[in-house]
Write a protein that holds these residues in place. Structure first.
Motif, mmCIF file in Angstrom:
data_model
loop_
_atom_site.group_PDB
_atom_site.id
_atom_site.type_symbol
_atom_site.label_atom_id
_atom_site.label_comp_id
_atom_site.label_asym_id
_atom_site.label_seq_id
_atom_site.Cartn_x
_atom_site.Cartn_y
_atom_site.Cartn_z
ATOM 1 N N UNK A 7 32.212 19.173 47.220
ATOM 2 C CA UNK A 7 33.497 19.470 46.576
ATOM 3 C C UNK A 7 33.248 19.795 45.111
ATOM 4 N N UNK A 8 33.984 20.784 44.621
ATOM 5 C CA UNK A 8 33.903 21.172 43.210
ATOM 6 C C UNK A 8 35.210 21.856 42.841
ATOM 7 N N UNK A 9 36.051 21.145 42.092
ATOM 8 C CA UNK A 9 37.311 21.733 41.660
ATOM 9 C C UNK A 9 37.803 21.057 40.392
ATOM 10 N N UNK A 10 38.631 21.797 39.649
ATOM 11 C CA UNK A 10 39.218 21.243 38.434
ATOM 12 C C UNK A 10 40.350 20.300 38.797
ATOM 13 N N UNK A 11 40.512 19.263 37.981
ATOM 14 C CA UNK A 11 41.644 18.350 38.102
ATOM 15 C C UNK A 11 42.724 18.909 37.179
ATOM 16 N N UNK A 12 43.789 19.408 37.759
ATOM 17 C CA UNK A 12 44.815 20.150 37.029
ATOM 18 C C UNK A 12 46.125 19.386 36.937
ATOM 19 N N UNK A 13 46.883 19.688 35.885
ATOM 20 C CA UNK A 13 48.224 19.113 35.765
ATOM 21 C C UNK A 13 49.014 19.464 37.023
ATOM 22 N N UNK A 14 49.758 18.504 37.520
ATOM 23 C CA UNK A 14 50.558 18.743 38.715
ATOM 24 C C UNK A 14 49.876 18.306 40.005
ATOM 25 N N UNK A 15 48.569 17.993 39.946
ATOM 26 C CA UNK A 15 47.887 17.495 41.148
ATOM 27 C C UNK A 15 48.382 16.085 41.428
ATOM 28 N N UNK A 16 48.613 15.807 42.701
ATOM 29 C CA UNK A 16 49.072 14.481 43.100
ATOM 30 C C UNK A 16 47.917 13.778 43.821
ATOM 31 N N UNK A 17 47.377 12.749 43.173
ATOM 32 C CA UNK A 17 46.287 11.965 43.741
ATOM 33 C C UNK A 17 46.851 10.584 44.027
ATOM 34 N N UNK A 65 44.247 13.879 48.147
ATOM 35 C CA UNK A 65 44.774 14.880 47.225
ATOM 36 C C UNK A 65 44.494 16.273 47.754
ATOM 37 N N UNK A 66 45.154 17.253 47.144
ATOM 38 C CA UNK A 66 44.911 18.659 47.462
ATOM 39 C C UNK A 66 44.475 19.378 46.189
ATOM 40 N N UNK A 67 43.354 20.066 46.279
ATOM 41 C CA UNK A 67 42.849 20.869 45.161
ATOM 42 C C UNK A 67 43.461 22.260 45.274
ATOM 43 N N UNK A 68 43.935 22.795 44.143
ATOM 44 C CA UNK A 68 44.517 24.139 44.150
ATOM 45 C C UNK A 68 43.467 25.179 44.519
#
Length: 158
Positions: free
Chosen positions: A93-103, A115-118
């Motif tokens: 896995x490799x993704x940015x943690x962005x505003x609006x992500x629900x963890x 969680x879901x990565x954009x």
């Protein structure tokens, strides 16, 4: 040179060939860059990662290994989640943690986060949405992971 035997078949003389001087193999040092050099490690722990396969409508194991929350050195508002498989170091896995992500904690257990990565960039450079669940070793480890990931999302400039 070959010599015929009593049946007329030609025999070859055996010649010994040296393929090595018997010393240790010599390799030049190679500087390997993973891309993680541009980041500071905010949090890391071992876990098991699963992703949701929409085609088969089930969770598929991505691997067991090290999960990390990284903060960009040159832009402190960028946070990335990275997961490398144990032993081989391959990205799972490799993704940015962005505003609006629900963890959140998974409703099935206190050791699981979901969680879901954009856009996850593990399998291609374009990135595509991917849902993940991560199983930690204990409730305390899951609480710490949730805290650090939510803090990164809250402080993200993306």
């Amino acid at each position: 040179m070959s010599k015929p035997d009593e049946n007329g078949n030609e025999l070859m003389e055996i010649e010994e060939v040296a393929v090595s001087d018997g010393g240790a193999a010599r390799f030049a040092a190679v500087d390997v860059k993973s891309g993680e050099e541009k980041f500071n490690v905010i949090w890391q722990d071992t876990a098991k990662l699963l992703r949701f396969d929409e085609g088969e409508n089930q969770w598929k194991e991505r691997g067991q290994g090290t999960a990390k929350v990284l903060q960009r050195k040159d832009d402190t508002g960028k946070f990335m989640f990275l997961f490398r498989r144990e032993g081989i170091g391959k990205l799972a896995a490799q993704h940015y943690l962005l505003k609006g992500m629900k963890i959140t904690k998974h409703k099935q257990g206190e050791k699981f986060l979901i969680w879901t990565a954009f856009k996850d960039f593990t399998d291609d450079e374009e990135g595509f949405p991917e849902s993940f669940t991560m199983r930690m070793s204990s409730k305390e480890a899951a609480d710490k992971a949730l805290e650090e990931m939510q803090k990164a999302v809250a402080n993200s400039s993306l």
